[in-house]
Design a protein around this motif. Structure first.
Motif, PDB file in Angstrom:
ATOM      1  N   GLY A 285     -21.904 -27.777  40.507  1.00  0.00           N
ATOM      2  CA  GLY A 285     -20.337 -27.446  40.386  1.00  0.00           C
ATOM      3  C   GLY A 285     -20.416 -25.802  39.485  1.00  0.00           C
ATOM      4  N   LEU A 286     -19.250 -25.448  39.430  1.00  0.00           N
ATOM      5  CA  LEU A 286     -19.118 -24.145  38.685  1.00  0.00           C
ATOM      6  C   LEU A 286     -18.276 -24.545  37.602  1.00  0.00           C
ATOM      7  CD1 LEU A 286     -18.706 -20.721  40.288  1.00  0.00           C
ATOM      8  CD2 LEU A 286     -17.153 -21.482  38.632  1.00  0.00           C
ATOM      9  N   ARG A 287     -18.769 -23.691  36.200  1.00  0.00           N
ATOM     10  CA  ARG A 287     -17.728 -23.673  35.210  1.00  0.00           C
ATOM     11  C   ARG A 287     -17.795 -22.546  34.569  1.00  0.00           C
ATOM     12  NH1 ARG A 287     -20.232 -23.919  30.294  1.00  0.00           N
ATOM     13  NH2 ARG A 287     -22.491 -24.465  30.342  1.00  0.00           N
ATOM     14  N   ARG A 288     -16.680 -22.275  33.720  1.00  0.00           N
ATOM     15  CA  ARG A 288     -16.637 -21.189  33.028  1.00  0.00           C
ATOM     16  C   ARG A 288     -17.433 -21.194  31.732  1.00  0.00           C
ATOM     17  NH1 ARG A 288     -12.081 -18.230  33.286  1.00  0.00           N
ATOM     18  NH2 ARG A 288     -11.137 -20.075  33.832  1.00  0.00           N
ATOM     19  N   LYS A 289     -18.345 -20.133  31.379  1.00  0.00           N
ATOM     20  CA  LYS A 289     -18.901 -19.854  30.167  1.00  0.00           C
ATOM     21  C   LYS A 289     -18.020 -20.327  28.987  1.00  0.00           C
ATOM     22  CE  LYS A 289     -22.228 -17.238  27.789  1.00  0.00           C
ATOM     23  NZ  LYS A 289     -23.032 -15.800  27.707  1.00  0.00           N
ATOM     24  N   ALA A 290     -18.611 -21.005  28.210  1.00  0.00           N
ATOM     25  CA  ALA A 290     -17.624 -21.540  26.859  1.00  0.00           C
ATOM     26  C   ALA A 290     -17.726 -20.316  26.101  1.00  0.00           C
ATOM     27  CB  ALA A 290     -18.406 -22.712  26.291  1.00  0.00           C
TER      28      ALA A 290
ATOM     29  N   ARG B 282      -9.269 -19.337  40.810  1.00  0.00           N
ATOM     30  CA  ARG B 282     -10.270 -18.349  41.431  1.00  0.00           C
ATOM     31  C   ARG B 282     -11.530 -18.821  41.299  1.00  0.00           C
ATOM     32  NH1 ARG B 282      -8.388 -13.643  43.313  1.00  0.00           N
ATOM     33  NH2 ARG B 282      -9.659 -12.263  41.959  1.00  0.00           N
ATOM     34  N   LEU B 283     -11.831 -19.452  40.032  1.00  0.00           N
ATOM     35  CA  LEU B 283     -13.413 -19.967  39.805  1.00  0.00           C
ATOM     36  C   LEU B 283     -13.516 -20.923  40.959  1.00  0.00           C
ATOM     37  CD1 LEU B 283     -13.719 -20.256  36.085  1.00  0.00           C
ATOM     38  CD2 LEU B 283     -14.494 -18.376  37.362  1.00  0.00           C
ATOM     39  N   ASP B 284     -12.701 -21.889  41.326  1.00  0.00           N
ATOM     40  CA  ASP B 284     -12.780 -22.844  42.334  1.00  0.00           C
ATOM     41  C   ASP B 284     -13.096 -22.006  43.701  1.00  0.00           C
ATOM     42  OD1 ASP B 284     -12.956 -25.496  43.361  1.00  0.00           O
ATOM     43  OD2 ASP B 284     -11.197 -24.842  44.564  1.00  0.00           O
TER      44      ASP B 284
ATOM     45  N   PHE C 191     -12.674 -10.010  42.094  1.00  0.00           N
ATOM     46  CA  PHE C 191     -12.866 -11.054  41.127  1.00  0.00           C
ATOM     47  C   PHE C 191     -13.712 -10.172  39.918  1.00  0.00           C
ATOM     48  CE2 PHE C 191     -14.728 -14.668  39.264  1.00  0.00           C
ATOM     49  CZ  PHE C 191     -14.071 -15.641  39.829  1.00  0.00           C
ATOM     50  N   HIS C 192     -13.139 -10.325  38.880  1.00  0.00           N
ATOM     51  CA  HIS C 192     -13.679  -9.673  37.573  1.00  0.00           C
ATOM     52  C   HIS C 192     -14.782 -10.993  37.007  1.00  0.00           C
ATOM     53  CE1 HIS C 192     -14.551  -7.309  33.974  1.00  0.00           C
ATOM     54  NE2 HIS C 192     -14.424  -8.503  33.360  1.00  0.00           N
ATOM     55  N   ILE C 193     -16.017 -10.526  36.916  1.00  0.00           N
ATOM     56  CA  ILE C 193     -17.282 -11.251  36.000  1.00  0.00           C
ATOM     57  C   ILE C 193     -17.862 -10.423  35.113  1.00  0.00           C
ATOM     58  CG2 ILE C 193     -17.457 -12.936  38.010  1.00  0.00           C
ATOM     59  CD1 ILE C 193     -20.196 -11.733  38.778  1.00  0.00           C
ATOM     60  N   ASP C 194     -18.456 -10.774  34.021  1.00  0.00           N
ATOM     61  CA  ASP C 194     -18.951 -10.502  33.109  1.00  0.00           C
ATOM     62  C   ASP C 194     -20.418 -10.826  33.047  1.00  0.00           C
ATOM     63  OD1 ASP C 194     -16.898  -8.633  31.850  1.00  0.00           O
ATOM     64  OD2 ASP C 194     -16.192 -10.344  30.941  1.00  0.00           O
TER      65      ASP C 194
END
Length: 134
Positions: free
Chosen positions: A129-134, A102-104, A65-68
């Protein structure tokens, strides 16, 4: 079975000190409160945040999983009589190009394999919950 060890001692009427391994944390045990240390509820919420962040570190290599970046905001809801937390709200914000599916999957794994999140969710509602950074 794993065991964890922490010791704590009162410094004075304004604060205390907790120790684990080679780490020390100043505790806000002053009845008036203090700005330079966390109180017991803030420490509990910090433990949950650390658990979630450690879950990210554990899961991301397994899932490739790629995260910044990851940020977590937590809020404890306390009742007065008897004094106790009745809910914890959280928001996990992930900076990642991964798909929503994949975030879920990441979110489910963070909650499923967290020692602190599993312990707390057995005692009170963990809402968030989990959300993507805007």
């Amino acid at each position: 079975m794993m065991e964890y060890h922490v010791s704590a001692r009162r410094i004075d009427a304004h604060g205390s000190l907790a120790r684990a391994k080679e780490a020390e944390v100043v505790l806000d045990t002053d009845l008036a409160g203090r700005r330079d240390a966390m109180n017991p509820v803030e420490l509990l919420l910090s433990a949950l945040a650390a658990c979630m962040l450690k879950g990210v570190e554990r899961v991301t290599p397994l899932l490739q999983f790629h995260i910044d970046g990851v940020e977590i905001a937590l809020e404890g809801v306390r009742q007065d009589a008897p004094p106790r937390l009745v809910a914890i709200r959280y928001e996990i914000v992930v900076d990642s190009p991964e798909s929503d599916q994949r975030l879920d999957l990441l979110h489910r794994n963070i909650l499923k394999y967290g020692t602190i999140s599993n312990t707390l969710s057995a005692a009170l509602p963990l809402e968030g919950g989990l959300r993507r950074k805007a």
